[in-house]
Design an enzyme around this catalytic site. Structure first.
Site, PDB file in Angstrom:
ATOM      1  N   TYR A   1      22.252  95.570  38.816  1.00  0.00           N
ATOM      2  CA  TYR A   1      22.020  94.122  38.671  1.00  0.00           C
ATOM      3  C   TYR A   1      22.149  93.697  37.210  1.00  0.00           C
ATOM      4  O   TYR A   1      22.872  92.747  36.877  1.00  0.00           O
ATOM      5  CB  TYR A   1      20.624  93.786  39.210  1.00  0.00           C
ATOM      6  CG  TYR A   1      20.222  92.345  39.050  1.00  0.00           C
ATOM      7  CD1 TYR A   1      20.616  91.386  39.975  1.00  0.00           C
ATOM      8  CD2 TYR A   1      19.436  91.932  37.968  1.00  0.00           C
ATOM      9  CE1 TYR A   1      20.248  90.054  39.831  1.00  0.00           C
ATOM     10  CE2 TYR A   1      19.063  90.604  37.817  1.00  0.00           C
ATOM     11  CZ  TYR A   1      19.467  89.670  38.746  1.00  0.00           C
ATOM     12  OH  TYR A   1      19.103  88.348  38.593  1.00  0.00           O
TER      13      TYR A   1
HETATM   14  N1  LIG Z   1      15.075  84.107  41.651  1.00  0.00           N
HETATM   15  C1  LIG Z   1      14.893  84.361  40.358  1.00  0.00           C
HETATM   16  O1  LIG Z   1      13.786  84.220  39.815  1.00  0.00           O
HETATM   17  C2  LIG Z   1      16.063  84.799  39.526  1.00  0.00           C
HETATM   18  C3  LIG Z   1      15.835  85.373  38.262  1.00  0.00           C
HETATM   19  C4  LIG Z   1      16.945  85.702  37.464  1.00  0.00           C
HETATM   20  C5  LIG Z   1      18.235  85.454  37.913  1.00  0.00           C
HETATM   21  N2  LIG Z   1      18.413  84.921  39.166  1.00  0.00           N
HETATM   22  C6  LIG Z   1      19.790  84.660  39.628  1.00  0.00           C
HETATM   23  O2  LIG Z   1      19.858  83.362  40.206  1.00  0.00           O
HETATM   24  C7  LIG Z   1      20.767  83.379  41.305  1.00  0.00           C
HETATM   25  C8  LIG Z   1      20.065  82.918  42.583  1.00  0.00           C
HETATM   26  O3  LIG Z   1      18.960  83.754  42.823  1.00  0.00           O
HETATM   27  P1  LIG Z   1      18.089  83.601  44.149  1.00  0.00           P
HETATM   28  O4  LIG Z   1      16.809  84.303  43.917  1.00  0.00           O
HETATM   29  O5  LIG Z   1      18.064  82.175  44.560  1.00  0.00           O
HETATM   30  O6  LIG Z   1      18.985  84.449  45.182  1.00  0.00           O
HETATM   31  P2  LIG Z   1      18.882  84.571  46.775  1.00  0.00           P
HETATM   32  O7  LIG Z   1      19.152  85.993  47.103  1.00  0.00           O
HETATM   33  O8  LIG Z   1      17.630  83.929  47.296  1.00  0.00           O
HETATM   34  O9  LIG Z   1      20.128  83.679  47.277  1.00  0.00           O
HETATM   35  C9  LIG Z   1      21.438  84.104  47.078  1.00  0.00           C
HETATM   36  C10 LIG Z   1      22.340  83.323  48.001  1.00  0.00           C
HETATM   37  O10 LIG Z   1      23.681  83.828  47.835  1.00  0.00           O
HETATM   38  C11 LIG Z   1      24.254  84.056  49.119  1.00  0.00           C
HETATM   39  N3  LIG Z   1      25.234  85.154  49.065  1.00  0.00           N
HETATM   40  C12 LIG Z   1      24.981  86.467  48.868  1.00  0.00           C
HETATM   41  N4  LIG Z   1      26.117  87.176  48.969  1.00  0.00           N
HETATM   42  C13 LIG Z   1      27.112  86.301  49.220  1.00  0.00           C
HETATM   43  C14 LIG Z   1      28.502  86.430  49.453  1.00  0.00           C
HETATM   44  N5  LIG Z   1      29.089  87.639  49.438  1.00  0.00           N
HETATM   45  N6  LIG Z   1      29.238  85.323  49.704  1.00  0.00           N
HETATM   46  C15 LIG Z   1      28.629  84.083  49.729  1.00  0.00           C
HETATM   47  N7  LIG Z   1      27.310  83.901  49.520  1.00  0.00           N
HETATM   48  C16 LIG Z   1      26.552  84.998  49.286  1.00  0.00           C
HETATM   49  C17 LIG Z   1      23.072  84.432  50.016  1.00  0.00           C
HETATM   50  O11 LIG Z   1      23.375  84.252  51.381  1.00  0.00           O
HETATM   51  C18 LIG Z   1      21.993  83.493  49.484  1.00  0.00           C
HETATM   52  O12 LIG Z   1      22.028  82.239  50.138  1.00  0.00           O
HETATM   53  C19 LIG Z   1      21.308  84.810  41.398  1.00  0.00           C
HETATM   54  O13 LIG Z   1      22.503  84.907  40.646  1.00  0.00           O
HETATM   55  C20 LIG Z   1      20.199  85.606  40.734  1.00  0.00           C
HETATM   56  O14 LIG Z   1      20.642  86.839  40.230  1.00  0.00           O
HETATM   57  C21 LIG Z   1      17.364  84.607  39.987  1.00  0.00           C
END
Ligand SMILES: NC(=O)c1ccc[n+]([C@@H]2O[C@H](COP(=O)([O-])OP(=O)(O)OC[C@H]3O[C@@H](n4cnc5c(N)ncnc54)[C@H](O)[C@@H]3O)[C@@H](O)[C@H]2O)c1
Length: 250
Positions: free
Chosen positions: A154
């Protein structure tokens, strides 16, 4: 009047959590939004929520690991709305919580396919449409700064997204395109459920934050993205905005 009236946005992974929050924040400012999402049911649900905000929506079920589907998604957006002004590369899938030495090739490949490779494919496909006044926001992570045990694939993939963001910001400024990133903290429903089961986990995280609460996907992360893609941010490029309650400082 919204700051994004008349603009057309594409948000990947907008079917839930942060991507949904970003889609709703952009819609609230007046942008039409394409929801590029693996889960067709969630894509439809969020499209309906975007429309409830008075904006147009296109639910576009797709797998962002497939470059042909990426190109088709951009083309469908342009066909439906007549252009594309804003690209948000939010989606990412990862297997986490495993030591580096036990991380499989498949787990490593998944992070890279959904992270930097998909971000690259969307940026390249969107480039001709973004010329003049385009905006890109990529999703990074504070864990790139600190290193996070159990997150090798990641963190490596997110660092690559950071690299792409910087190079594109240098290359595309002359084309009128800004390229920025946000590093958010807004735990989704699965993590929230884990916090409810193990409150000590949340306590530990909150101790490390300057602002003692978790982020809200729409109000905190979505509105920060809406700012970066607005006219008010036209002189900002190559920047990574930490939207994590002071979890990490660049
Ligand atoms: N949640 C946090 O606190 C946090 C912290 C740091 C970074 N991030 C980054 O923010 C972004 C969103 O995080 P999140 O927690 O909302 O993620 P999440 O896992 O809740 O949502 C990810 C979404 O992407 C979709 N997805 C996954 N693979 C896919 C594919 N192959 N094709 C199309 N869609 C696809 C999933 O279906 C889902 O709806 C990510 O890039 C994550 O790394 C999140």
């Amino acid at each position: 009047m919204g700051s994004l009236d008349g603009k057309i946005a594409l948000v990947t992974g907008a079917g839930q959590s942060i991507g949904r929050g970003i889609a709703l924040a952009l819609a609230t400012e007046g942008a039409a939004v394409t929801i590029a999402e693996l889960d067709a049911g969630n894509a439809k649900k969020v499209a309906a929520e975007v429309e409830e905000r008075g904006a147009s929506a296109l639910a576009y079920p797709c797998d962002i690991r497939d470059n042909a589907q990426v190109a088709a998604c951009v083309a469908a957006t342009v066909k439906r709305f007549g252009g594309l002004n804003i690209l948000v590369n939010n989606a990412m899938a990862s297997v986490v919580g495993i030591p580096l030495e036990e991380t499989t090739d498949a787990a490593f490949a998944l992070s890279f396919a959904t992270g930097p490779a998909a971000t690259f494919a969307f940026m390249r496909a969107a480039f001709p449409h973004l010329q003049g006044d385009g905006r890109i926001v990529n999703l990074r992570s504070g864990s790139e700064l600190s290193g996070l045990p159990g997150y090798s694939a990641y963190v490596a993939a997110k660092a690559a997204v950071g690299g792409l963001t910087k190079v594109a910001a240098r290359e595309w400024g002359a084309h009128g395109i800004t390229v920025n990133a946000v590093a958010p903290f807004a735990p989704g429903p699965t993590t929230q459920a884990k916090f409810e089961e193990h409150p000590e986990m949340l306590d530990g995280i909150l101790r490390s934050l300057s602002i003692k609460r978790t982020g809200d996907a729409e109000q905190d992360i979505g509105r920060a993205v809406a700012f970066l893609v607005s006219p008010a941010a036209s002189y900002i490029t190559g920047c990574t905005l930490m939207v994590d309650g002071g979890g990490s400082f660049l």
